[in-house]
Design a protein around this motif. Structure first.
Motif, short mmCIF file in Angstrom:
data_model
loop_
_atom_site.label_atom_id
_atom_site.label_comp_id
_atom_site.label_asym_id
_atom_site.label_seq_id
_atom_site.Cartn_x
_atom_site.Cartn_y
_atom_site.Cartn_z
N GLU A 14 0.82 -1.21 0.00
CA GLU A 14 0.00 0.00 0.00
C GLU A 14 0.86 1.26 0.00
O GLU A 14 0.49 2.26 -0.61
CB GLU A 14 -0.98 -0.03 1.16
CG GLU A 14 -2.03 -1.09 0.93
CD GLU A 14 -3.16 -1.06 1.93
OE1 GLU A 14 -3.09 -0.31 2.92
OE2 GLU A 14 -4.12 -1.81 1.71
N SER A 18 0.63 4.01 -2.89
CA SER A 18 0.29 5.40 -2.57
C SER A 18 1.12 6.39 -3.38
O SER A 18 0.72 7.54 -3.56
CB SER A 18 0.44 5.67 -1.07
OG SER A 18 1.80 5.63 -0.70
N GLU A 22 -3.22 10.04 -4.67
CA GLU A 22 -4.21 9.89 -3.61
C GLU A 22 -5.35 8.97 -4.00
O GLU A 22 -5.91 8.27 -3.17
CB GLU A 22 -4.78 11.25 -3.22
CG GLU A 22 -3.82 12.12 -2.45
CD GLU A 22 -4.45 13.42 -2.01
OE1 GLU A 22 -5.69 13.51 -1.99
OE2 GLU A 22 -3.70 14.34 -1.69
#
Length: 69
Positions: A14, A18, A22
């Motif tokens: 994750e 990222s 966003e």
């Protein structure tokens, strides 16, 4: 036995994603699902952030439009 991408911890995955922006969960959901089965399981655990998806088609092309919550 060497480690593979499937051995990567979820929080690392994750963090890498990222960097895509966003809205990576919305923008890359279907792309990431097609990478491998372990990515598909992870992506499927994300809660969608849109409440309606409309698909419009004419005879030459298909357009996708999503409505944010």
């Amino acid at each position: 036995m060497p480690l593979t991408i499937n051995d990567m911890p979820v929080h690392i995955f994750e963090k890498i994603c990222s960097n895509l922006g966003e809205d990576y969960q919305e923008k890359y959901r279907f792309v990431l699902r097609n990478v491998c089965k372990s990515f598909r399981r992870l992506v499927d655990s994300w809660t969608p952030k849109f409440n309606k998806i409309s698909i419009y088609s004419d005879y030459c092309r298909i357009r996708r439009h999503k409505m944010p919550i």
